[in-house]
Design a protein around this motif. Structure first.
Motif, PDB file in Angstrom:
ATOM      1  N   UNK A 115       1.153   3.135  -1.524  1.00 17.46           N
ATOM      2  CA  UNK A 115       2.249   2.068  -1.157  1.00 17.46           C
ATOM      3  C   UNK A 115       0.981   1.791   0.391  1.00 17.46           C
ATOM      4  N   UNK A 116       1.072   0.070   1.505  1.00 14.70           N
ATOM      5  CA  UNK A 116       0.379   0.303   2.304  1.00 14.70           C
ATOM      6  C   UNK A 116       1.189   1.124   2.816  1.00 14.70           C
ATOM      7  N   UNK A 117       0.785   1.371   4.262  1.00 16.22           N
ATOM      8  CA  UNK A 117       1.349   2.485   4.876  1.00 16.22           C
ATOM      9  C   UNK A 117       0.870   3.873   5.373  1.00 16.22           C
ATOM     10  N   UNK A 118       0.894   4.970   6.180  1.00 13.25           N
ATOM     11  CA  UNK A 118       0.509   5.729   6.124  1.00 13.25           C
ATOM     12  C   UNK A 118      -0.375   6.528   4.875  1.00 13.25           C
ATOM     13  N   UNK A 119      -1.702   8.074   5.581  1.00 14.17           N
ATOM     14  CA  UNK A 119      -2.355   8.536   4.887  1.00 14.17           C
ATOM     15  C   UNK A 119      -1.193   9.009   3.750  1.00 14.17           C
ATOM     16  N   UNK A 129      -2.537  15.704 -10.142  1.00 16.17           N
ATOM     17  CA  UNK A 129      -2.665  13.822 -10.997  1.00 16.17           C
ATOM     18  C   UNK A 129      -3.901  13.987 -11.812  1.00 16.17           C
ATOM     19  N   UNK A 130      -3.140  12.729 -12.712  1.00 18.72           N
ATOM     20  CA  UNK A 130      -4.551  12.856 -13.758  1.00 18.72           C
ATOM     21  C   UNK A 130      -5.403  11.524 -13.332  1.00 18.72           C
ATOM     22  N   UNK A 131      -4.196  10.269 -12.836  1.00 21.19           N
ATOM     23  CA  UNK A 131      -4.976   9.286 -12.702  1.00 21.19           C
ATOM     24  C   UNK A 131      -4.378   9.019 -11.444  1.00 21.19           C
ATOM     25  N   UNK A 132      -5.257   8.353 -10.369  1.00 27.82           N
ATOM     26  CA  UNK A 132      -4.515   8.626  -9.199  1.00 27.82           C
ATOM     27  C   UNK A 132      -4.600   6.393  -9.042  1.00 27.82           C
ATOM     28  N   UNK A 133      -3.820   5.623  -8.780  1.00 28.58           N
ATOM     29  CA  UNK A 133      -3.899   3.623  -8.757  1.00 28.58           C
ATOM     30  C   UNK A 133      -4.415   4.179  -7.057  1.00 28.58           C
ATOM     31  N   UNK A 134      -5.562   3.394  -6.851  1.00 27.71           N
ATOM     32  CA  UNK A 134      -6.360   2.359  -5.085  1.00 27.71           C
ATOM     33  C   UNK A 134      -5.847   1.298  -5.021  1.00 27.71           C
ATOM     34  N   UNK A 135      -5.398   0.309  -4.412  1.00 32.67           N
ATOM     35  CA  UNK A 135      -6.123  -1.139  -3.977  1.00 32.67           C
ATOM     36  C   UNK A 135      -6.943  -0.717  -3.251  1.00 32.67           C
ATOM     37  N   UNK A 136      -7.372  -2.558  -3.142  1.00 29.68           N
ATOM     38  CA  UNK A 136      -9.054  -1.929  -2.545  1.00 29.68           C
ATOM     39  C   UNK A 136      -8.730  -2.060  -0.648  1.00 29.68           C
ATOM     40  N   UNK A 137      -7.375  -2.568  -0.355  1.00 28.51           N
ATOM     41  CA  UNK A 137      -6.632  -2.663   1.182  1.00 28.51           C
ATOM     42  C   UNK A 137      -6.748  -0.828   0.877  1.00 28.51           C
ATOM     43  N   UNK A 138      -6.754  -0.096  -0.033  1.00 28.27           N
ATOM     44  CA  UNK A 138      -6.833   1.673   0.467  1.00 28.27           C
ATOM     45  C   UNK A 138      -8.036   2.191   0.674  1.00 28.27           C
ATOM     46  N   UNK A 139      -9.343   1.479   1.282  1.00 26.12           N
ATOM     47  CA  UNK A 139     -10.850   1.574   1.240  1.00 26.12           C
ATOM     48  C   UNK A 139     -11.017   2.800   2.123  1.00 26.12           C
ATOM     49  N   UNK A 140      -9.279   3.255   3.166  1.00 30.14           N
ATOM     50  CA  UNK A 140      -9.784   3.940   3.730  1.00 30.14           C
ATOM     51  C   UNK A 140     -10.309   5.487   3.395  1.00 30.14           C
ATOM     52  N   UNK A 141      -9.653   5.471   2.367  1.00 33.81           N
ATOM     53  CA  UNK A 141      -9.728   6.690   1.591  1.00 33.81           C
ATOM     54  C   UNK A 141     -11.666   7.361   1.145  1.00 33.81           C
ATOM     55  N   UNK A 142     -11.995   8.468   1.188  1.00 30.38           N
ATOM     56  CA  UNK A 142     -12.482   8.996   0.786  1.00 30.38           C
ATOM     57  C   UNK A 142     -12.775   9.565  -0.440  1.00 30.38           C
TER      58      UNK A 142
END
Length: 230
Positions: A115-119, A129-142
């Motif tokens: 969710x929105x918040x800390x990394x 995890x088999x699958x991780x869901x990220x939104x376009x708001x989480x684009x700070x992840x590598x």
């Protein structure tokens, strides 16, 4: 054996749509509501490890929302059980204070979201995890670093579609994009949770991540489109 175990946050949400106030159950509750309405024959266990609350403001005219939450008012992993299930989903893994229970999950397939918040502080947890869901708001992840940790891939979603980032045997990225026509000026609250829930429902039947996310996007777009008709 159950079909789905839901882990992570359970929240009491107070929602203001303009000046109209409503209250509901959020976080893993959003997935439970989807399963209850759209696939009621599934056997779903709710296993909250943190309980919190949130205030959410919706601006329908601009299709925007903002929230303020305290997700960890109560926390407990010592007394939870881990019944066998086909799929387990861990809600808001980036905000959970204690993740030691991840190694005890007894499921054939595990999905997680943030969710929105800390990394995520320690990417090593993604090995569960088999699958991780990220939104376009989480684009700070590598994404290149994350794909090395997860077992199958990443689903990166936005209002215009999603990219299924599939892990290869060389830990490289292989993309498959699913596009939808954006729906203007609608309440998108919980759309990411609904997408995850629809994906899980499809995956239980198909055992194919790529087909499951494609069908999930079409299903959620149809639900949102119908909800926009007044």
């Amino acid at each position: 054996m159950s079909d789905i175990n839901l882990y992570g946050h359970l929240t009491h949400d107070k929602i203001f749509n303009g000046f109209e106030k409503s209250e509901t159950i959020g976080s893993m509750g959003n997935l439970w509501k989807f399963f209850s309405k759209h696939c009621p024959t599934l056997k779903v266990n709710l296993i909250p490890t943190s309980i919190g609350q949130a205030i959410i403001y919706i601006n329908e005219e601009q299709a925007e929302r903002v929230s303020c939450a305290n997700l960890n008012i109560k926390h407990n992993i010592n007394s939870i059980t881990h019944p066998k299930s086909s799929v387990s989903h861990v809600a808001y893994v980036n905000e959970l204070p204690d993740l030691n229970f991840l190694s005890e999950i007894n499921s054939d397939f595990i999905t997680m979201d943030v969710c929105a918040g800390r990394k995520i502080q320690d990417l090593e947890i993604l090995k569960f995890a088999d699958i991780l869901f990220l939104s376009d708001e989480d684009n700070y992840y590598n994404l290149q670093e994350i794909i090395k940790k997860v077992k199958v891939g990443i689903i990166l979603h936005s209002e215009s579609g999603s990219v299924f980032i599939h892990k290869t045997s060389e830990n490289k990225i292989k993309n498959k994009k699913t596009e939808i026509t954006p729906i203007k000026n609608v309440n998108i609250l919980g759309a990411g949770d609904m997408l995850a829930a629809s994906f899980i429902n499809n995956f239980i039947k198909l055992k194919n991540a790529s087909k499951s996310i494609s069908l999930a996007h079409k299903h959620i777009a149809d639900i949102i489109r119908k909800s926009s008709i007044k």
